[in-house]
Design a protein around this motif. Structure first.
Motif, PDB file in Angstrom:
ATOM      1  N   ASN A   6       0.825  -1.214   0.000  1.00  0.00           N
ATOM      2  CA  ASN A   6       0.000   0.000   0.000  1.00  0.00           C
ATOM      3  C   ASN A   6       0.856   1.260   0.000  1.00  0.00           C
ATOM      4  O   ASN A   6       0.559   2.222  -0.715  1.00  0.00           O
ATOM      5  CB  ASN A   6      -0.940   0.022   1.208  1.00  0.00           C
ATOM      6  CG  ASN A   6      -2.084  -0.953   1.064  1.00  0.00           C
ATOM      7  OD1 ASN A   6      -2.472  -1.314  -0.034  1.00  0.00           O
ATOM      8  ND2 ASN A   6      -2.619  -1.394   2.179  1.00  0.00           N
ATOM      9  N   LEU A   7       1.905   1.267   0.820  1.00  0.00           N
ATOM     10  CA  LEU A   7       2.792   2.431   0.855  1.00  0.00           C
ATOM     11  C   LEU A   7       3.472   2.656  -0.489  1.00  0.00           C
ATOM     12  O   LEU A   7       3.618   3.793  -0.942  1.00  0.00           O
ATOM     13  CB  LEU A   7       3.849   2.258   1.954  1.00  0.00           C
ATOM     14  CG  LEU A   7       3.340   2.321   3.382  1.00  0.00           C
ATOM     15  CD1 LEU A   7       4.447   1.909   4.354  1.00  0.00           C
ATOM     16  CD2 LEU A   7       2.811   3.701   3.722  1.00  0.00           C
ATOM     17  N   GLU A   9       2.330   1.499  -3.474  1.00  0.00           N
ATOM     18  CA  GLU A   9       1.299   1.803  -4.470  1.00  0.00           C
ATOM     19  C   GLU A   9       0.865   3.263  -4.403  1.00  0.00           C
ATOM     20  O   GLU A   9       0.670   3.914  -5.428  1.00  0.00           O
ATOM     21  CB  GLU A   9       0.095   0.887  -4.258  1.00  0.00           C
ATOM     22  CG  GLU A   9      -1.011   1.070  -5.261  1.00  0.00           C
ATOM     23  CD  GLU A   9      -2.161   0.107  -5.042  1.00  0.00           C
ATOM     24  OE1 GLU A   9      -2.582  -0.524  -6.012  1.00  0.00           O
ATOM     25  OE2 GLU A   9      -2.635  -0.011  -3.885  1.00  0.00           O
ATOM     26  N   LYS A  10       0.709   3.779  -3.191  1.00  0.00           N
ATOM     27  CA  LYS A  10       0.292   5.174  -3.011  1.00  0.00           C
ATOM     28  C   LYS A  10       1.456   6.147  -3.186  1.00  0.00           C
ATOM     29  O   LYS A  10       1.292   7.344  -3.051  1.00  0.00           O
ATOM     30  CB  LYS A  10      -0.332   5.351  -1.632  1.00  0.00           C
ATOM     31  CG  LYS A  10      -1.638   4.613  -1.485  1.00  0.00           C
ATOM     32  CD  LYS A  10      -2.186   4.733  -0.085  1.00  0.00           C
ATOM     33  CE  LYS A  10      -3.463   3.910   0.043  1.00  0.00           C
ATOM     34  NZ  LYS A  10      -3.965   3.920   1.421  1.00  0.00           N
ATOM     35  N   GLN A  11       2.623   5.602  -3.494  1.00  0.00           N
ATOM     36  CA  GLN A  11       3.845   6.378  -3.725  1.00  0.00           C
ATOM     37  C   GLN A  11       4.206   7.250  -2.528  1.00  0.00           C
ATOM     38  O   GLN A  11       4.730   8.349  -2.673  1.00  0.00           O
ATOM     39  CB  GLN A  11       3.733   7.190  -5.012  1.00  0.00           C
ATOM     40  CG  GLN A  11       3.565   6.320  -6.226  1.00  0.00           C
ATOM     41  CD  GLN A  11       3.482   7.090  -7.526  1.00  0.00           C
ATOM     42  OE1 GLN A  11       3.293   8.299  -7.545  1.00  0.00           O
ATOM     43  NE2 GLN A  11       3.602   6.375  -8.619  1.00  0.00           N
ATOM     44  N   ILE A  12       3.892   6.730  -1.330  1.00  0.00           N
ATOM     45  CA  ILE A  12       4.291   7.416  -0.103  1.00  0.00           C
ATOM     46  C   ILE A  12       5.801   7.268   0.079  1.00  0.00           C
ATOM     47  O   ILE A  12       6.473   8.198   0.501  1.00  0.00           O
ATOM     48  CB  ILE A  12       3.511   6.866   1.104  1.00  0.00           C
ATOM     49  CG1 ILE A  12       2.022   7.206   0.925  1.00  0.00           C
ATOM     50  CG2 ILE A  12       4.053   7.403   2.415  1.00  0.00           C
ATOM     51  CD1 ILE A  12       1.089   6.560   1.919  1.00  0.00           C
TER      52      ILE A  12
END
Length: 70
Positions: A6-7, A9-12
């Motif tokens: 998730n991190l 994918e969200k480009q965090i």
């Protein structure tokens, strides 16, 4: 793994940045990453190359199936 995905994918975080945030040299995560890098050396690149080649071949087949014959 889901949280990491998730991190990313969200480009965090980028993968290297995320590794720096959670990994301590000589720590458990650091040792695990070292093993993964050694055991999978080149695997990700080979996977991407193989799937792109297969995709290209499949596109040609699909285009041939949908050609309009005169």
């Amino acid at each position: 793994i889901i949280g990491m995905g998730n991190l990313l994918e969200k480009q965090i975080y980028s993968l290297p940045t995320l590794q720096e945030k959670v990994s301590v040299k000589g720590g458990i995560t650091g040792v695990g990453i070292e093993v993964l890098e050694e055991k999978t050396k080149g695997a990700f690149e080979a996977l991407i190359e193989a799937t792109h080649e297969k995709f290209s071949r499949e596109i040609v087949k699909i285009e041939e199936q949908f050609k309009v014959k005169n």
